[in-house]
Write a protein that holds these residues in place. Structure first.
Motif, PDB file in Angstrom:
ATOM      1  N   ALA A   1       0.819  -1.210   0.000  1.00 61.02           N
ATOM      2  CA  ALA A   1       0.000   0.000   0.000  1.00 61.02           C
ATOM      3  C   ALA A   1       0.857   1.267   0.000  1.00 61.02           C
ATOM      4  N   GLY A   2       2.186   1.092   0.110  1.00 56.93           N
ATOM      5  CA  GLY A   2       3.077   2.247   0.139  1.00 56.93           C
ATOM      6  C   GLY A   2       2.979   3.031   1.430  1.00 56.93           C
ATOM      7  N   GLU A   3       2.550   2.367   2.509  1.00 55.40           N
ATOM      8  CA  GLU A   3       2.398   3.031   3.802  1.00 55.40           C
ATOM      9  C   GLU A   3       3.589   2.700   4.691  1.00 55.40           C
ATOM     10  N   THR A   4       4.066   3.700   5.428  1.00 56.13           N
ATOM     11  CA  THR A   4       5.229   3.496   6.300  1.00 56.13           C
ATOM     12  C   THR A   4       4.909   3.649   7.775  1.00 56.13           C
ATOM     13  N   THR A   5       3.721   4.175   8.089  1.00 50.80           N
ATOM     14  CA  THR A   5       3.329   4.396   9.482  1.00 50.80           C
ATOM     15  C   THR A   5       2.072   3.609   9.807  1.00 50.80           C
ATOM     16  N   ILE A   6       2.115   2.841  10.882  1.00 50.01           N
ATOM     17  CA  ILE A   6       0.950   2.055  11.297  1.00 50.01           C
ATOM     18  C   ILE A   6      -0.143   2.993  11.804  1.00 50.01           C
ATOM     19  N   ARG A   7      -1.347   2.808  11.237  1.00 50.41           N
ATOM     20  CA  ARG A   7      -2.502   3.581  11.679  1.00 50.41           C
ATOM     21  C   ARG A   7      -3.650   2.630  11.992  1.00 50.41           C
ATOM     22  N   HIS A   8      -4.572   3.101  12.806  1.00 46.20           N
ATOM     23  CA  HIS A   8      -5.725   2.296  13.189  1.00 46.20           C
ATOM     24  C   HIS A   8      -6.524   1.838  11.970  1.00 46.20           C
ATOM     25  N   ASP A   9      -6.785   2.768  11.048  1.00 44.02           N
ATOM     26  CA  ASP A   9      -7.611   2.422   9.893  1.00 44.02           C
ATOM     27  C   ASP A   9      -6.929   1.394   8.996  1.00 44.02           C
ATOM     28  N   LEU A  10      -5.604   1.478   8.865  1.00 48.91           N
ATOM     29  CA  LEU A  10      -4.882   0.517   8.034  1.00 48.91           C
ATOM     30  C   LEU A  10      -4.909  -0.874   8.672  1.00 48.91           C
ATOM     31  N   ALA A  11      -4.728  -0.925   9.983  1.00 51.19           N
ATOM     32  CA  ALA A  11      -4.732  -2.216  10.680  1.00 51.19           C
ATOM     33  C   ALA A  11      -6.089  -2.888  10.584  1.00 51.19           C
TER      34      ALA A  11
END
Length: 309
Positions: free
Chosen positions: A39-49
């Motif tokens: 997803a090209g994401e580097t920071t864990i977020r609530h919505d992604l988890a």
């Protein structure tokens, strides 16, 4: 290799060095990091988890999110923007708040704040009490319930002992005290006795009125000191707690042991007995997965086997 995957490898190696196999959590977290990388994401977020976990069966969602939660607490030491997954304002499964590991400077700030309390006997009580918590890892309830008779000087005059009888699990134990700690306790007792020549309690630590410190008083006073020392909660850091002296003592003791060439497996029963735990298994969750602990383990310890969480 992405930064998040490097952090995952560091997290798994640290926990495994402490005795956890993490076979299933390791596989689950590998899949989560794959999802984040894709997803090209580097920071864990609530919505992604939650978006990632929603792809799996209902029976495994909480298990997967709990694994991500524990990993996210580790990542938050390195990326303050990290969000630890929560549901309806509450953490998944049986979550304990991430402990605050005190630095020497922060402890000094709390002691300085305690010195500003009035009257003088109250300031001395809290400076001595916080100092004792910092160097022994006692529970605040154990320190509150100490009587003068529970403190004994060693026959050699070098240090002493604290007898802990009011424990969480009803297990009495003896905690060694360094000579400097004994000196601080004796100095406090002399000043306290001058303030209260006729005493109404056998308690070691007393309030401004000379009575034993109550649980509610301990909590409210520490919140005042925490505010004065600037250790209230931030977006990325939990508010400091009295119980965090215990977490800090356990974590820093293990780090010092590892850096001196000691073995983790040999140290855990000793640390467990010192803290008054039922077994070493109860001690593991006290050890905050800090960068310092990860570095110490990575530099000196091989990965050892253990049980899954």
């Amino acid at each position: 290799m992405s930064v998040l995957r490097e952090l995952l490898e560091s997290y798994l190696s640290t926990r495994r060095a402490l005795g956890f196999k993490l076979t299933e959590p390791g596989r689950v977290l590998g899949e989560f990091v794959d999802f984040m990388d894709d997803a090209g994401e580097t920071t864990i977020r609530h919505d992604l988890a939650t978006r990632w976990a929603a792809r799996f069966t209902r029976s495994t969602v909480l298990i997967r999110l709990n694994a991500v939660r524990q990993f996210a607490e580790h990542v938050a030491w390195f990326d303050p923007a990290t969000e630890v997954p929560v549901l309806d304002g509450r953490p998944y499964v049986n979550h304990r708040p991430r402990p605050h590991i005190y630095t020497t400077e922060q402890i000094d700030s709390l002691l300085h704040a305690a010195g500003r309390l009035t009257p003088t006997v109250r300031a001395a009580t809290w400076q001595t009490l916080l100092g004792l918590l910092a160097v022994t890892g006692l529970r605040i309830s154990e320190a509150r319930m100490l009587d003068d008779a529970d403190i004994t000087s060693d026959e050699s005059g070098d240090g002493g002992w604290a007898r802990i009888t009011e424990t969480k699990f009803g297990k009495s134990r003896i905690v060694p005290l360094h000579a400097s700690t004994m000196a601080a306790l004796m100095s406090y007792r002399r000043m306290r006795n001058e303030a209260f020549p006729t005493r109404s309690t056998k308690a070691l630590f007393v309030t401004r009125r000379g009575s034993r410190i109550a649980t509610s008083t301990a909590g409210s006073t520490f919140r005042q000191l925490r505010s004065l020392a600037g250790l209230t909660a931030t977006v990325s850091e939990p508010a400091a707690r009295l119980h965090d002296f215990r977490h800090s003592f356990a974590t820093n003791t293990l780090i010092g042991h590892i850096r001196s060439g000691g073995n983790v497996e040999e140290m855990m029963p000793v640390l467990s007995a010192w803290l008054g735990h039922v077994s070493p298994a109860s001690t593991y969750w006290y050890l905050s997965n800090t960068p310092e602990l990860a570095a110490a383990l990575g530099a000196q310890l091989p990965v050892i086997g253990g049980d899954d969480e």
